[in-house]
Scaffold this active site. Structure first.
Site, PDB file in Angstrom:
ATOM      1  N   GLU A 142       1.438   0.784   1.173  1.00 56.60           N
ATOM      2  CA  GLU A 142       2.739   0.487   0.569  1.00 56.60           C
ATOM      3  C   GLU A 142       3.139   1.514  -0.473  1.00 56.60           C
ATOM      4  O   GLU A 142       4.320   1.873  -0.567  1.00 56.60           O
ATOM      5  CB  GLU A 142       2.718  -0.922  -0.038  1.00 56.60           C
ATOM      6  CG  GLU A 142       2.685  -2.006   1.007  1.00 56.60           C
ATOM      7  CD  GLU A 142       2.949  -3.383   0.432  1.00 56.60           C
ATOM      8  OE1 GLU A 142       3.229  -4.291   1.233  1.00 56.60           O
ATOM      9  OE2 GLU A 142       2.882  -3.551  -0.796  1.00 56.60           O
ATOM     10  N   HIS A 175       8.660  -7.892   2.514  1.00 58.29           N
ATOM     11  CA  HIS A 175       7.705  -8.998   2.393  1.00 58.29           C
ATOM     12  C   HIS A 175       8.235 -10.291   3.012  1.00 58.29           C
ATOM     13  O   HIS A 175       7.556 -11.325   2.961  1.00 58.29           O
ATOM     14  CB  HIS A 175       7.331  -9.230   0.929  1.00 58.29           C
ATOM     15  CG  HIS A 175       6.377  -8.213   0.394  1.00 58.29           C
ATOM     16  ND1 HIS A 175       6.790  -6.975  -0.044  1.00 58.29           N
ATOM     17  CD2 HIS A 175       5.027  -8.232   0.247  1.00 58.29           C
ATOM     18  CE1 HIS A 175       5.737  -6.283  -0.448  1.00 58.29           C
ATOM     19  NE2 HIS A 175       4.657  -7.014  -0.274  1.00 58.29           N
TER      20      HIS A 175
END
Length: 240
Positions: A142, A175
């Site tokens: 990420e 997410h």
């Protein structure tokens, strides 16, 4: 954007989308081999595919980024001791950002429990190896994608605040919890700040990895969490 960056993003997307198809294929192979496909076995397959796919994706990402990683602008980098201080300080900054964002969400009437975090923690209790992904592999991927590539590319054209805002919102959307976009964006802003402050991607990676590890350890050892998973208050920012 450099072609290597697109290769990284495509690799990441493929990895994220591979889960359902891969589990189904492996499940069919298992059944054809004479095994009984139970819910427990399917969960096991899914857990190990998560670990496998994330590790393979990281290997490919590091391969694509090998030349980029060699091109370092040492003049703008903070010294190693200062970078270490920012790394540890970044853990507290990220936690503080979570608290502030959480309070704002409460004021807005948004429930504080995170289904993403709860599902991750439940999976870890069954298969501890998944913690390798949530605490190490996920955060590394990420930070490379959302901070080094997306934020870094935007920052070459826009100011810090707009670049951090756009990349952090994308980080939050990724997410799949739109109701908590503020909380994930707050963490994204923090990691982007650490990156630009030190010009070392390892600094936000360290803060992200440590924060996720602490969240997992605290949640798994909390009697409150063990009594009721739906009361989890901290969020894991390195696993989708």
């Amino acid at each position: 954007m450099k072609k290597e960056f697109w290769f990284v993003i495509i690799t990441y997307v493929i990895m994220q989308l591979s889960g359902g198809l891969a589990v189904d294929i492996i499940a069919k192979i298992t059944v054809s081999a004479g095994a009984e496909l139970t819910n427990e076995l399917k969960t096991l397959i899914g857990a190990y595919w998560i670990v496998f796919s994330f590790i393979i994706a990281l290997i490919f990402v590091l391969f694509f980024m090998r030349n980029e990683m060699r091109m370092k602008d040492m003049r703008n980098q903070t010294t190693i001791p200062v970078s270490i201080l920012w790394g540890f300080g970044g853990i507290f900054l990220a936690m503080f950002a979570q608290i502030i964002a959480g309070l704002l969400e409460q004021k807005m009437g948004i429930k504080q429990n995170s289904q993403n975090t709860e599902q991750i923690l439940k999976l870890i209790t069954q298969f501890p190896i998944v913690m390798l992904v949530t605490s190490i592999v996920g955060p590394i991927l990420e930070e490379i994608i959302f901070r080094k590539i997306i934020f870094g590319s935007l920052y070459k054209r826009l100011n810090f605040y707009l670049s951090a805002l756009i990349s952090s919102v994308i980080f939050g959307i990724a997410h799949f919890e739109p109701e908590h976009i503020l909380l994930y964006s707050a963490m994204g802003f923090t990691f982007a700040y650490l990156y630009i402050k030190t010009n070392r991607i390892l600094v936000p990676i360290f803060a992200h990895v440590t924060m996720n590890t602490l969240v997992v350890i605290v949640q798994l050892n909390s009697e409150k969490y063990l009594d009721s998973l739906d009361k989890a208050q901290s969020f894991i920012g390195g696993f989708l």
